[in-house]
Design a protein around this motif. Structure first.
Motif, PDB file in Angstrom:
ATOM      1  N   UNK A  92      -2.479 -38.900   5.129  1.00 46.57           N
ATOM      2  CA  UNK A  92      -2.527 -40.309   5.525  1.00 46.57           C
ATOM      3  C   UNK A  92      -3.437 -41.130   4.651  1.00 46.57           C
ATOM      4  N   UNK A  93      -4.579 -40.563   4.276  1.00 48.11           N
ATOM      5  CA  UNK A  93      -5.515 -41.283   3.400  1.00 48.11           C
ATOM      6  C   UNK A  93      -4.869 -41.509   2.028  1.00 48.11           C
ATOM      7  N   UNK A  94      -4.117 -40.509   1.563  1.00 43.02           N
ATOM      8  CA  UNK A  94      -3.427 -40.649   0.287  1.00 43.02           C
ATOM      9  C   UNK A  94      -2.410 -41.776   0.292  1.00 43.02           C
ATOM     10  N   UNK A  95      -1.709 -41.950   1.412  1.00 48.01           N
ATOM     11  CA  UNK A  95      -0.750 -43.052   1.523  1.00 48.01           C
ATOM     12  C   UNK A  95      -1.457 -44.399   1.459  1.00 48.01           C
ATOM     13  N   UNK A 127     -16.313 -33.849  -0.378  1.00 49.99           N
ATOM     14  CA  UNK A 127     -16.509 -35.007  -1.242  1.00 49.99           C
ATOM     15  C   UNK A 127     -15.584 -34.931  -2.467  1.00 49.99           C
ATOM     16  N   UNK A 128     -15.585 -33.768  -3.107  1.00 56.02           N
ATOM     17  CA  UNK A 128     -14.722 -33.586  -4.274  1.00 56.02           C
ATOM     18  C   UNK A 128     -13.253 -33.637  -3.876  1.00 56.02           C
ATOM     19  N   UNK A 129     -12.946 -33.088  -2.727  1.00 55.30           N
ATOM     20  CA  UNK A 129     -11.572 -33.039  -2.238  1.00 55.30           C
ATOM     21  C   UNK A 129     -10.984 -34.442  -2.060  1.00 55.30           C
ATOM     22  N   UNK A 130     -11.779 -35.367  -1.552  1.00 58.30           N
ATOM     23  CA  UNK A 130     -11.299 -36.724  -1.277  1.00 58.30           C
ATOM     24  C   UNK A 130     -11.435 -37.666  -2.474  1.00 58.30           C
ATOM     25  N   UNK A 131     -12.166 -37.245  -3.496  1.00 54.25           N
ATOM     26  CA  UNK A 131     -12.468 -38.165  -4.601  1.00 54.25           C
ATOM     27  C   UNK A 131     -11.211 -38.772  -5.252  1.00 54.25           C
ATOM     28  N   UNK A 132     -10.129 -38.015  -5.475  1.00 55.25           N
ATOM     29  CA  UNK A 132      -8.952 -38.624  -6.126  1.00 55.25           C
ATOM     30  C   UNK A 132      -8.225 -39.663  -5.277  1.00 55.25           C
ATOM     31  N   UNK A 133      -8.453 -39.684  -3.963  1.00 56.68           N
ATOM     32  CA  UNK A 133      -7.699 -40.602  -3.102  1.00 56.68           C
ATOM     33  C   UNK A 133      -8.597 -41.560  -2.323  1.00 56.68           C
ATOM     34  N   UNK A 134      -9.834 -41.698  -2.756  1.00 54.71           N
ATOM     35  CA  UNK A 134     -10.738 -42.669  -2.138  1.00 54.71           C
ATOM     36  C   UNK A 134     -11.480 -43.445  -3.224  1.00 54.71           C
ATOM     37  N   UNK A 135     -11.803 -44.669  -2.901  1.00 51.49           N
ATOM     38  CA  UNK A 135     -12.506 -45.551  -3.827  1.00 51.49           C
ATOM     39  C   UNK A 135     -13.996 -45.211  -3.905  1.00 51.49           C
TER      40      UNK A 135
END
Length: 410
Positions: A92-95, A127-135
């Motif tokens: 969902x965050x990626x969308x 943190x690293x996991x979410x880095x590509x899909x979060x600002x």
């Protein structure tokens, strides 16, 4: 004996911070580390207007936060437990990341004392996991850091081009306590600008000159217009100058279908004629993604004059050569250009608009003819036609990807 002062824990502080941001709903599934947050809502938060919405899967919670943000134009908050809960949020965050939607994902982290000991659901670098899909990503371990971290999360999610952010809170911070009067929590107006910067006057004059001298101008309304809530100003500009308007997929709904200036969405129908023939293009909050032919030939022409307005300077001129690049909020741009334009005569008729309008009406008749066919199983276009004819004007449609989305846009 001195009166004992009231103490609050990290869960209380987090909810107080979210209430300062006027958050009404948190979408997610709890885990043990989040229980103090839940207790705060149960004990006193509901009375002040905040509550949780429970789901069976964290991905659905993230998608719901995304939907809330799209509809209300305020950040949607989702949460999941440490480890697998955080992993499940990512779809969902990626969308939201792909569509520039302000979603704030809150995930806990295991207690610092057992962080690197292969504890249950631990040893995951969230943190690293979410880095590509979060600002923006922020991790904190102390209760006192919560207000500042929440402020940074909201500032990043809403500032510039809106996008998701991650807030990771160690269990330590949730369990810690502090005297209530020793922690100060500011409202949004105390720590971030609530006004958009004005557009340079000279750039505005150049944009007006290009539009007034154009014979075949078009406006592209993208997601930046939706996020800026600039639909009224968009309609006023289009009708003042009699300019055809095409929307991107993210811009659908920014131009009312009650205006003859609306030509449709994406590069289809009348846009197949307008895109290559237009001499001046005003692109508002538009990335020129694949639904807009990537801004490339043969759909478009590099020789066209392009006025590109976007809140994010990295988007301007990225896909298509520009004549004028304007960094700014689409609503602020439209407000200012309308003020300047009203010193010029209003255009009552434009042959270019009428030509495209005729093309659009023929396209609609062709689509309706196909949509009237009775077949078993039902044709997708017939189903869409029946739905659109029977829903309220302010209904919200959720459409899956693929051909059905293309049919709906058409």
């Amino acid at each position: 004996m001195a009166e004992e002062k009231k103490k609050i824990n990290g869960g209380d502080v987090l909810i107080k911070c979210l209430l300062k941001e006027n958050v009404k709903y948190l979408f997610g599934i709890p885990g043990g580390q989040l229980l103090n947050m839940y207790d705060a809502i149960y004990k006193w938060g509901k009375e002040q207007g905040i509550q949780t919405v429970l789901f069976r899967h964290e991905a659905a919670a993230a998608h719901s936060a995304d939907a809330w943000a799209r509809v209300t134009n305020t950040p949607g908050i989702c949460f999941g437990t440490v480890g697998p809960g955080a992993l499940n949020l990512m779809a969902g965050v990626g969308s939201a990341w792909a569509d520039n939607i302000p979603v704030i994902a809150i995930v806990p982290q295991v207690n610092s004392a057992i962080q690197d000991s292969f504890t249950l659901q631990g040893n995951l670098d969230q943190m690293t996991m979410f880095r590509p899909i979060t600002k923006y990503q922020k991790s904190l371990r102390k209760l006192e850091e919560i207000p500042d971290a929440v402020q940074k999360a909201f500032r990043e999610a809403t500032g510039g081009r809106p996008q998701p952010v991650l807030l990771e809170i160690f269990e330590d911070a949730f369990l810690e306590e502090i005297e209530e009067d020793k922690i100060e929590i500011f409202g949004a107006e105390r720590y971030r600008s609530m006004q958009k910067p004005s557009i340079n006057t000279e750039l505005m004059k150049d944009a007006i000159e290009l539009l007034l001298n154009a014979e075949k101008p078009i406006i592209i309304s993208g997601g930046g217009v939706a996020r800026a809530e600039a639909w009224d100003e968009l309609r006023e500009l289009a009708e003042y100058l009699q300019i055809p308007v095409f929307t991107t997929i993210m811009g659908i709904g920014t131009m009312t279908n009650k205006s003859k200036c609306l030509m449709g969405a994406s590069v289809s129908g009348p846009a197949l004629k307008a895109a290559p023939e237009a001499d001046v293009i005003l692109a508002l909050g538009c990335k020129f993604s694949f639904t807009m032919g990537h801004g490339a030939e043969p759909f478009w022409k590099n020789s066209q004059k392009l006025i590109h307005v976007d809140i994010d300077p990295s988007i301007i001129g990225r896909a298509k050569p520009i004549t004028l690049g304007i960094v700014g909020d689409c609503k602020q741009f439209l407000i200012q250009i309308l003020e300047e334009l009203k010193t010029f005569d209003k255009i009552s008729e434009r042959e270019w608009l009428n030509t495209l309008l005729e093309s659009r009406q023929k396209n609609i008749a062709r689509i309706n003819k196909k949509a009237m066919r009775d077949k078993t199983p039902i044709l997708p276009k017939r189903m869409i036609k029946d739905i659109l004819e029977n829903i309220d004007d302010d209904a919200i449609l959720v459409i899956d990807g693929g051909d059905i989305a293309a049919h709906m846009v058409e």
